[in-house]
Design a protein around this motif. Structure first.
Motif, PDB file in Angstrom:
ATOM      1  N   GLY A   1     -24.459  21.637  70.299  1.00  0.00           N
ATOM      2  CA  GLY A   1     -23.830  22.071  71.546  1.00  0.00           C
ATOM      3  C   GLY A   1     -23.241  20.916  72.331  1.00  0.00           C
ATOM      4  N   ARG A   2     -23.984  19.832  72.398  1.00  0.00           N
ATOM      5  CA  ARG A   2     -23.493  18.652  73.131  1.00  0.00           C
ATOM      6  C   ARG A   2     -22.296  18.022  72.420  1.00  0.00           C
ATOM      7  N   PHE A   3     -22.336  18.003  71.084  1.00  0.00           N
ATOM      8  CA  PHE A   3     -21.198  17.463  70.345  1.00  0.00           C
ATOM      9  C   PHE A   3     -19.959  18.330  70.558  1.00  0.00           C
ATOM     10  N   THR A   4     -20.159  19.635  70.589  1.00  0.00           N
ATOM     11  CA  THR A   4     -19.051  20.555  70.857  1.00  0.00           C
ATOM     12  C   THR A   4     -18.460  20.261  72.231  1.00  0.00           C
ATOM     13  N   GLN A   5     -19.318  20.041  73.230  1.00  0.00           N
ATOM     14  CA  GLN A   5     -18.841  19.709  74.573  1.00  0.00           C
ATOM     15  C   GLN A   5     -18.046  18.406  74.564  1.00  0.00           C
ATOM     16  N   LEU A   6     -18.486  17.449  73.765  1.00  0.00           N
ATOM     17  CA  LEU A   6     -17.789  16.172  73.660  1.00  0.00           C
ATOM     18  C   LEU A   6     -16.387  16.356  73.070  1.00  0.00           C
ATOM     19  N   VAL A   7     -16.283  17.167  72.028  1.00  0.00           N
ATOM     20  CA  VAL A   7     -14.979  17.425  71.420  1.00  0.00           C
ATOM     21  C   VAL A   7     -14.094  18.208  72.392  1.00  0.00           C
ATOM     22  N   GLU A   8     -14.680  19.137  73.135  1.00  0.00           N
ATOM     23  CA  GLU A   8     -13.921  19.871  74.158  1.00  0.00           C
ATOM     24  C   GLU A   8     -13.372  18.907  75.214  1.00  0.00           C
TER      25      GLU A   8
ATOM     26  N   SER B   1     -10.516  17.143  73.832  1.00  0.00           N
ATOM     27  CA  SER B   1      -9.356  18.034  73.781  1.00  0.00           C
ATOM     28  C   SER B   1      -8.676  18.114  75.148  1.00  0.00           C
ATOM     29  N   ARG B   2      -9.469  18.209  76.198  1.00  0.00           N
ATOM     30  CA  ARG B   2      -8.883  18.253  77.548  1.00  0.00           C
ATOM     31  C   ARG B   2      -8.140  16.956  77.853  1.00  0.00           C
TER      32      ARG B   2
ATOM     33  N   ALA C   1       1.628  16.239  70.657  1.00  0.00           N
ATOM     34  CA  ALA C   1       0.961  17.525  70.905  1.00  0.00           C
ATOM     35  C   ALA C   1       0.040  17.904  69.753  1.00  0.00           C
ATOM     36  N   GLU C   2       0.361  17.458  68.549  1.00  0.00           N
ATOM     37  CA  GLU C   2      -0.452  17.785  67.376  1.00  0.00           C
ATOM     38  C   GLU C   2      -1.877  17.253  67.503  1.00  0.00           C
ATOM     39  N   VAL C   3      -2.033  16.123  68.187  1.00  0.00           N
ATOM     40  CA  VAL C   3      -3.370  15.555  68.386  1.00  0.00           C
ATOM     41  C   VAL C   3      -4.185  16.495  69.267  1.00  0.00           C
ATOM     42  N   TRP C   4      -3.587  16.938  70.366  1.00  0.00           N
ATOM     43  CA  TRP C   4      -4.280  17.874  71.251  1.00  0.00           C
ATOM     44  C   TRP C   4      -4.604  19.166  70.510  1.00  0.00           C
ATOM     45  N   LEU C   5      -3.642  19.693  69.757  1.00  0.00           N
ATOM     46  CA  LEU C   5      -3.879  20.938  69.033  1.00  0.00           C
ATOM     47  C   LEU C   5      -5.009  20.782  68.014  1.00  0.00           C
TER      48      LEU C   5
ATOM     49  N   ARG D   1      -8.445  22.861  68.059  1.00  0.00           N
ATOM     50  CA  ARG D   1      -8.930  23.646  66.907  1.00  0.00           C
ATOM     51  C   ARG D   1     -10.334  23.215  66.515  1.00  0.00           C
ATOM     52  N   ALA D   2     -10.576  21.904  66.520  1.00  0.00           N
ATOM     53  CA  ALA D   2     -11.911  21.402  66.169  1.00  0.00           C
ATOM     54  C   ALA D   2     -12.952  21.926  67.158  1.00  0.00           C
ATOM     55  N   ALA D   3     -12.645  21.893  68.443  1.00  0.00           N
ATOM     56  CA  ALA D   3     -13.581  22.390  69.453  1.00  0.00           C
ATOM     57  C   ALA D   3     -13.838  23.881  69.252  1.00  0.00           C
ATOM     58  N   ASN D   4     -12.785  24.640  68.976  1.00  0.00           N
ATOM     59  CA  ASN D   4     -12.946  26.080  68.746  1.00  0.00           C
ATOM     60  C   ASN D   4     -13.793  26.358  67.504  1.00  0.00           C
ATOM     61  N   GLU D   5     -13.540  25.605  66.445  1.00  0.00           N
ATOM     62  CA  GLU D   5     -14.327  25.788  65.207  1.00  0.00           C
ATOM     63  C   GLU D   5     -15.787  25.441  65.433  1.00  0.00           C
ATOM     64  N   LEU D   6     -16.042  24.333  66.126  1.00  0.00           N
ATOM     65  CA  LEU D   6     -17.424  23.954  66.412  1.00  0.00           C
ATOM     66  C   LEU D   6     -18.115  25.018  67.261  1.00  0.00           C
ATOM     67  N   TYR D   7     -17.400  25.560  68.220  1.00  0.00           N
ATOM     68  CA  TYR D   7     -17.963  26.629  69.046  1.00  0.00           C
ATOM     69  C   TYR D   7     -18.307  27.839  68.175  1.00  0.00           C
ATOM     70  N   GLY D   8     -17.402  28.204  67.276  1.00  0.00           N
ATOM     71  CA  GLY D   8     -17.651  29.334  66.376  1.00  0.00           C
ATOM     72  C   GLY D   8     -18.838  29.088  65.455  1.00  0.00           C
ATOM     73  N   ILE D   9     -18.932  27.876  64.949  1.00  0.00           N
ATOM     74  CA  ILE D   9     -20.073  27.512  64.101  1.00  0.00           C
ATOM     75  C   ILE D   9     -21.365  27.621  64.900  1.00  0.00           C
ATOM     76  N   GLY D  10     -21.344  27.123  66.131  1.00  0.00           N
ATOM     77  CA  GLY D  10     -22.518  27.224  66.996  1.00  0.00           C
ATOM     78  C   GLY D  10     -22.925  28.667  67.224  1.00  0.00           C
ATOM     79  N   CYS D  11     -21.935  29.542  67.428  1.00  0.00           N
ATOM     80  CA  CYS D  11     -22.238  30.970  67.622  1.00  0.00           C
ATOM     81  C   CYS D  11     -22.856  31.570  66.358  1.00  0.00           C
ATOM     82  N   ASP D  12     -22.285  31.224  65.193  1.00  0.00           N
ATOM     83  CA  ASP D  12     -22.840  31.720  63.926  1.00  0.00           C
ATOM     84  C   ASP D  12     -24.280  31.260  63.740  1.00  0.00           C
ATOM     85  N   LEU D  13     -24.537  29.994  64.027  1.00  0.00           N
ATOM     86  CA  LEU D  13     -25.879  29.440  63.835  1.00  0.00           C
ATOM     87  C   LEU D  13     -26.856  29.935  64.890  1.00  0.00           C
ATOM     88  N   ASP D  14     -26.363  30.224  66.080  1.00  0.00           N
ATOM     89  CA  ASP D  14     -27.229  30.717  67.147  1.00  0.00           C
ATOM     90  C   ASP D  14     -27.897  32.028  66.749  1.00  0.00           C
ATOM     91  N   ASP D  15     -27.213  32.812  65.912  1.00  0.00           N
ATOM     92  CA  ASP D  15     -27.792  34.065  65.418  1.00  0.00           C
ATOM     93  C   ASP D  15     -29.084  33.826  64.638  1.00  0.00           C
TER      94      ASP D  15
END
Length: 126
Positions: free
Chosen positions: A49-56, A59-60, A73-77, A81-95
C-alpha cells in the motif's frame, strides 16, 4: 547534506531493507512467513500500500512536470498506469488478506486430515 541527498539515501536504505526482508522471508517457518506476508499486504499500512502511494505521488509529480513541458507525457502516463496496476493488485490481494492472517495465527497441532495440494491454476476475478 541537501534534502535531495537525504531522500536519495532514504530510498537506498528502503531498497536495502526490502532486499533484507525478502531474504528473511525465505528463511521463516510457514506460520511466521504468512504473518509477515499478511502485514506486507495490509492495504492501510503495509509495504504494498505504501509503495502504491509512492508511485501515485510520482505520477502526480510527473503530471505536473509534463504539463510544464519538462517531461514527456508518456512518462506521466506510464507512472499513472503503474499506480493503477499496483492499486488493482492490492485490491486483488486484499481479498485474501484475512485467509493469510488466519493461517498465520493458527496455533496447535497439525490438521487431523492431510493437506491436499491444490492445482495452481485459478481464474482472476475483479
Amino acid at each position: 547534506m541537501l534534502p535531495t541527498q537525504n531522500t536519495t539515501l532514504l530510498a537506498d536504505e528502503i531498497t536495502r531493507r526490502l532486499a533484507q526482508l525478502s531474504r528473511a522471508l525465505d528463511q521463516l517457518p510457514a506460520d511466521q512467513a504468512l504473518k509477515v506476508i499478511a502485514h506486507i499486504l495490509n492495504p492501510d499500512d503495509g509495504v504494498l500500500g505504501r509503495f502504491t502511494q509512492l508511485v501515485e505521488a510520482g505520477s502526480r509529480f510527473a503530471k505536473d512536470q509534463a504539463e510544464r513541458g519538462a517531461l514527456p507525457a508518456e512518462v506521466w502516463l506510464a507512472l499513472g498506469r503503474a499506480a493503477n496496476e499496483l492499486y488493482g493488485i492490492g485490491c486483488d490481494l486484499d481479498d485474501h488478506k484475512d485467509t493469510l492472517v488466519q493461517l498465520g495465527t493458527r496455533a496447535g497441532p497439525a490438521p487431523a486430515k492431510p493437506v491436499v495440494p491444490a492445482p495452481l491454476v485459478a481464474r482472476r476475478h475483479r
